[in-house]
Motif scaffolding. Structure first.
Motif, mmCIF file in Angstrom:
data_model
loop_
_atom_site.group_PDB
_atom_site.id
_atom_site.type_symbol
_atom_site.label_atom_id
_atom_site.label_comp_id
_atom_site.label_asym_id
_atom_site.label_seq_id
_atom_site.Cartn_x
_atom_site.Cartn_y
_atom_site.Cartn_z
ATOM 1 N N UNK A 60 -2.585 -21.073 3.222
ATOM 2 C CA UNK A 60 -2.367 -21.634 4.552
ATOM 3 C C UNK A 60 -3.637 -21.447 5.370
ATOM 4 N N UNK A 61 -4.221 -22.559 5.821
ATOM 5 C CA UNK A 61 -5.459 -22.519 6.592
ATOM 6 C C UNK A 61 -5.312 -23.376 7.842
ATOM 7 N N UNK A 80 3.177 -21.724 12.935
ATOM 8 C CA UNK A 80 2.387 -20.988 11.937
ATOM 9 C C UNK A 80 3.225 -19.890 11.278
ATOM 10 N N UNK A 81 3.993 -19.138 12.067
ATOM 11 C CA UNK A 81 4.840 -18.092 11.492
ATOM 12 C C UNK A 81 5.890 -18.687 10.570
ATOM 13 N N UNK A 82 6.467 -19.829 10.974
ATOM 14 C CA UNK A 82 7.463 -20.483 10.125
ATOM 15 C C UNK A 82 6.841 -20.958 8.814
ATOM 16 N N UNK A 83 5.592 -21.472 8.878
ATOM 17 C CA UNK A 83 4.921 -21.906 7.650
ATOM 18 C C UNK A 83 4.579 -20.708 6.761
ATOM 19 N N UNK A 84 4.213 -19.605 7.364
ATOM 20 C CA UNK A 84 3.947 -18.402 6.568
ATOM 21 C C UNK A 84 5.200 -17.961 5.807
ATOM 22 N N UNK A 85 6.350 -18.114 6.429
ATOM 23 C CA UNK A 85 7.599 -17.784 5.748
ATOM 24 C C UNK A 85 7.845 -18.738 4.584
ATOM 25 N N UNK A 86 7.544 -20.042 4.780
ATOM 26 C CA UNK A 86 7.675 -21.005 3.675
ATOM 27 C C UNK A 86 6.729 -20.647 2.528
ATOM 28 N N UNK A 87 5.513 -20.270 2.853
ATOM 29 C CA UNK A 87 4.531 -19.911 1.832
ATOM 30 C C UNK A 87 5.021 -18.717 1.014
ATOM 31 N N UNK A 88 5.612 -17.740 1.687
ATOM 32 C CA UNK A 88 6.104 -16.554 0.974
ATOM 33 C C UNK A 88 7.231 -16.910 0.011
#
Length: 420
Positions: free
Chosen positions: A315-316, A299-307
């Motif tokens: 992201x849900x 989840x943290x890695x995906x949040x970085x991709x989203x940023x």
């Protein structure tokens, strides 16, 4: 009933059996067996170590050849090997018991070929001899020496028993050929047929092997990322610091009145190149295996991709727990590849990511409002993700009609015994 036509033919009276097609089919089957044996003998002698691979070819032939005798088609006992596992084909085949049963079938085929050769030779000699006697009787008086009897004369009036004897011999040979061909076909079909228990075991082994390969690739990625981060990246940082110190020394020389214009320009260019190399290396390391994925989870890695995404991305989902490394890595690269495609080709204004964990199955869904028309068969990125999902016993589905929206959904089952 399997082989019912041939078995029913064997129960017919001789005068009916002789005029059916089955005796001739059995004869053709045995002749082909002799021909196959003639090919197998030199192959076995000259390339004995390759015997299992010749057996694989022979098994494929025998499963089809028995249809000549009325047997139904037979499935292979080998597990399917996908395109992404072609380089492991030899190892997979050599570990299957079906391969070694087919090797035994090859040796049995050689024995049946020798037996068929002896039987057919005896039949041919007998038929030719009786035929010559019959022709001699038809064409006129001829002296014929019978074994165990005195020399006698055969005339057109006393040769008639010979055709009856020839017909009886051909009927008998037809029965013998049919029995021998049926025995060979049943034996080979027994050895070449799939075993349900073996299929289940092979499937489980294949799934474990695929998962092990994926996990091994992930471990290699993490090792390369760590080596680059702890080695080359630290050296570039030291190089940048050293160039900064050189820049300060150049500034001191300039303050003393020394002309350092060219030297200052060279030092500045070197610093910019070092910074560019550092930035490129960070992107490369992140592409190989992001350290945030290993340290903090998906989840943290995906949040970085989203940023870092070029368009607004939401992201849900409730999949916050740590998952197996292979699943986290696969999901991360799916999202990364999808966002790259959205930025390059989709002309989308927004995208959404949803990750869920239900019934021991992890799902990741990426949608965008772009133009659609994505084809996962043409792009190497999505095709590679398809193969990776299959290696984890999962699947990836791409829905992208013209005009959009595009939906990518990957489902990956958790390994047995995994607890979140």
């Amino acid at each position: 009933m399997e082989g019912g036509d041939l078995r029913a033919a064997l129960t017919l009276p001789p005068w009916r059996f002789a005029f059916r097609a089955w005796p001739w089919r059995a004869l053709g089957y045995l002749i082909l067996s002799v021909a196959i044996g003639a090919v197998l003998v030199p192959l076995t002698v000259l390339s004995f170590l390759l015997l299992p691979f010749w057996a694989l070819l022979l098994g494929a032939v025998e499963r089809r050849r028995t249809r000549v005798l009325g047997f139904p088609p037979q499935e292979s006992g080998h597990v399917h090997v996908g395109d992404h596992e072609r380089h492991h084909w030899i190892n997979i085949r050599l570990r299957e018991t079906a391969t070694w049963r087919e090797t035994a079938a090859l040796l049995l085929d050689l024995a049946f070929a020798f037996g068929a050769l002896v039987v057919l030779f005896f039949e041919a000699v007998t038929v030719v001899a009786l035929g010559m006697v019959a022709v001699a009787g038809i064409t006129g008086p001829n002296e014929v020496q019978f074994v165990g009897e005195a020399e006698g004369v055969m005339t057109p009036s006393n040769w008639w028993p010979v055709p009856l004897l020839l017909f009886a011999a051909m009927c008998l040979f037809g029965y013998v050929n049919a029995v021998l061909a049926t025995a060979q076909a049943l034996s080979l079909r027994y050895l070449c047929e799939p075993r349900p228990s073996e299929t289940d075991i092979n499937l489980a082994k294949l799934i474990d092997s695929r998962r092990a390969l994926a996990e091994s690739a992930d471990a290699d990625r993490r090792r390369i990322e760590r080596d680059l981060h702890d080695g080359v990246q630290q050296e570039l940082i030291a190089l940048g610091a050293r160039l900064g110190m050189i820049g300060l020394e150049v500034d001191e020389l300039a303050a003393r009145g020394t002309d350092t214009t060219l030297l200052s320009r060279a030092v500045n260019d070197a610093q910019q190149q070092a910074e560019h190399a550092m930035s490129t290396l960070r992107d490369t390391v992140r592409g190989i295996h992001p350290s945030v994925l290993t340290d903090h989870g998906l989840r943290t890695a995906l949040e970085e991709l989203v940023e870092r995404a070029a368009i607004p991305v939401s992201l849900q989902g409730d999949a916050d727990a740590r998952l197996p490394a292979a699943i986290e890595t696969t999901a991360y690269y799916l999202v990364s590849e999808a966002l790259n495609n959205v930025a390059k080709h989709a002309a989308a204004t927004s995208a959404g990511i949803r990750i869920d964990l239900r019934d021991d199955t992890f799902t990741a869904t990426i949608t965008d409002d772009g133009v659609g028309g994505a084809d996962d068969r043409r792009g190497s990125g999505l095709r590679g993700l398809h193969e990776r999902a299959e290696s984890l016993n999962g699947h990836l589905r791409v829905t992208s009609p013209a005009g959009g929206p595009t939906v990518l959904r990957m489902a990956l089952p958790l390994p047995p015994g995994w607890s979140t």
